[in-house]
Design a protein around this motif. Structure first.
Motif, PDB file in Angstrom:
ATOM      1  N   ASP A   7       0.736  -1.252  -0.238  1.00 61.06           N
ATOM      2  CA  ASP A   7       0.164  -0.368  -0.392  1.00 61.06           C
ATOM      3  C   ASP A   7       0.797   1.597   0.287  1.00 61.06           C
ATOM      4  O   ASP A   7       0.303   1.674  -0.569  1.00 61.06           O
ATOM      5  CB  ASP A   7      -1.281   0.315   1.364  1.00 61.06           C
ATOM      6  N   LYS A   8       2.124   1.061   1.259  1.00 60.74           N
ATOM      7  CA  LYS A   8       2.399   2.764   0.757  1.00 60.74           C
ATOM      8  C   LYS A   8       3.597   2.548  -0.423  1.00 60.74           C
ATOM      9  O   LYS A   8       3.626   3.521  -0.663  1.00 60.74           O
ATOM     10  CB  LYS A   8       3.880   2.079   2.064  1.00 60.74           C
ATOM     11  N   GLU A  38      -4.818   0.193  -9.833  1.00 61.26           N
ATOM     12  CA  GLU A  38      -4.314  -0.217  -8.530  1.00 61.26           C
ATOM     13  C   GLU A  38      -3.541  -1.960  -8.840  1.00 61.26           C
ATOM     14  O   GLU A  38      -2.704  -2.024  -8.078  1.00 61.26           O
ATOM     15  CB  GLU A  38      -5.383   0.695  -7.690  1.00 61.26           C
ATOM     16  N   LYS A  45      -0.733  -3.588  -7.837  1.00 62.36           N
ATOM     17  CA  LYS A  45       0.427  -3.861  -6.355  1.00 62.36           C
ATOM     18  C   LYS A  45       0.684  -6.340  -6.993  1.00 62.36           C
ATOM     19  O   LYS A  45       1.030  -6.408  -5.478  1.00 62.36           O
ATOM     20  CB  LYS A  45      -1.281  -4.326  -5.396  1.00 62.36           C
TER      21      LYS A  45
END
Length: 403
Positions: A279-280, A342, A346
């Motif tokens: 997420d970071k 996204e 990821k």
């Protein structure tokens, strides 16, 4: 026996300035008597008058020289600000300004899908392409001719850039019947163009590909102020509201390459795991994409050559790395703006993301810093002459190219 002293006007007066306190008593007395006699007969006064008149004359000459120098300097500066421009130059400036606007329309025609489709009135797509290309070649040559006699340096810089792009695409242009001559002008072979598959022409001028020949020419016309309200001057640098956008992109680029961002997550006992803080990392990538787009949104309208060249470098580097960016879920649209998916990002190998941004990101960050520098520090450094041939003394933009 008396002492005779010649006090005629032909006498050398230098001895009058010898010291009266000579170590030799006799010489000291002689000097004293000589001075006394000179004062009595008036020769000392004449000497002082002559000496100070010469000094005054010398001062007057120096003052006159300084005044003359200032006058020459003022004249040079005045000529620099308002040079005597011939009618030919004024005509060239006007022709270049109008020519760029006309050329913008002809390029737009070659980028339009409508040009490559048959019309209801019976006009074939082939005929429309030939007509559009004839107009482009004619307008291109007119712009080059005007640029060679123009003093609008901030426009001629982009004409030089267009010539460079045209030369780089000479072989591809030749395939569709457009020949690049030794002087940079173009010649069209209608016969060869008519025998060419018009899809090749459409591909060369594609508006969907920001690196196509047509897109590059269109961007140079836009930066040169074609069709804009600032078309008559060379001092336009765009709005100065980009402060921070270049720095933000550089910061985000650096963050995406930093070891700190990719430190493995620790468990509740403080032990390092094999997991990244996805997420970071995604947040940093999203910030990079936003900063990238913001930089182009705010700086793309600039006509500052430093801004233009560095934005071009960023575009080119992004275009070369487009396939790799797609692997990380980062895509680039036809306007050169980025978007990020996204889920795809990821699922990417974060070690590869870091490796990629250590190279690409660092390079982009450098150009982003230069964009901000030119948009802030150089914001008022307009260059050259305006359309009437009057010199703008604020400074000059530099470019590489010969017209």
């Amino acid at each position: 026996m008396g002492i005779s002293i010649d006090v005629s006007n032909k006498q050398d007066y230098s001895y009058l300035f010898q010291s009266m306190s000579s170590s030799s008593g006799g010489m000291g007395n002689l000097n004293f008597l000589s001075d006394y006699a000179s004062i009595r007969n008036g020769s000392y006064g004449k000497l002082l008058k002559t000496y100070y008149n010469k000094a005054k004359d010398s001062g007057t000459e120096a003052s006159s020289s300084q005044s003359s120098s200032r006058s020459v300097l003022d004249k040079i500066l005045e000529e620099k600000k308002n040079p005597k421009v011939s009618k030919d130059v004024q005509e060239a400036n006007a022709n270049l300004t109008s020519g760029l606007s006309t050329m913008k329309n002809t390029v737009a025609a070659l980028q339009s899908d409508k040009t490559y489709t048959d019309t209801a009135n019976g006009q074939s797509a082939k005929d429309k392409v030939v007509s559009a290309m004839k107009a482009y070649v004619s307008d291109y040559n007119d712009v080059l001719k005007a640029a060679r006699g123009s003093t609008l340096t901030n426009k001629t810089a982009y004409v030089a850039n267009m010539m460079s792009s045209t030369a780089a695409n000479a072989d591809k242009l030749a395939e569709i019947g457009v020949m690049v001559n030794g002087d940079g002008t173009l010649t069209l072979s209608e016969e060869k163009l008519k025998a060419t598959d018009i899809s090749k022409v459409q591909e060369m001028f594609s508006a969907d590909d920001i690196m196509s020949y047509g897109s590059v020419i269109a961007s140079r016309l836009r930066f040169a102020g074609a069709g804009s309200s600032a078309a008559g001057t060379t001092g336009t640098t765009g709005t100065n509201n980009t402060t921070g956008s270049g720095a933000s992109l550089k910061t985000d680029s650096k963050a995406l390459a930093s070891d700190e961002l990719y430190e493995k997550v620790k468990d509740k006992d403080g032990n390092e795991t094999n997991q990244y803080n996805i997420d970071k990392i995604f947040a940093a990538a999203k910030s990079f994409v936003n900063s990238y787009n913001k930089l182009f949104d705010t700086a793309e309208s600039s006509s500052n050559s430093g801004v233009v060249s560095n934005l071009s470098y960023i575009r080119e580097k992004t275009a070369r790395n487009e396939d790799m960016l797609k692997q990380f879920g980062i895509s680039v649209d036809q306007k050169g703006r980025m978007s990020i998916d996204e889920d795809t990002f990821k699922k990417s190998d974060m070690s590869e993301v870091q490796k990629f941004f250590k190279d690409y990101g660092s390079s982009i960050g450098t150009n982003a810093s230069l964009v901000e520098y030119y948009m802030t520090t150089q914001a008022n450094a307009a260059s050259g002459y305006n359309m009437a041939g009057e010199y703008n003394v604020q400074g000059s933009n530099y470019y590489t190219g010969t017209i």
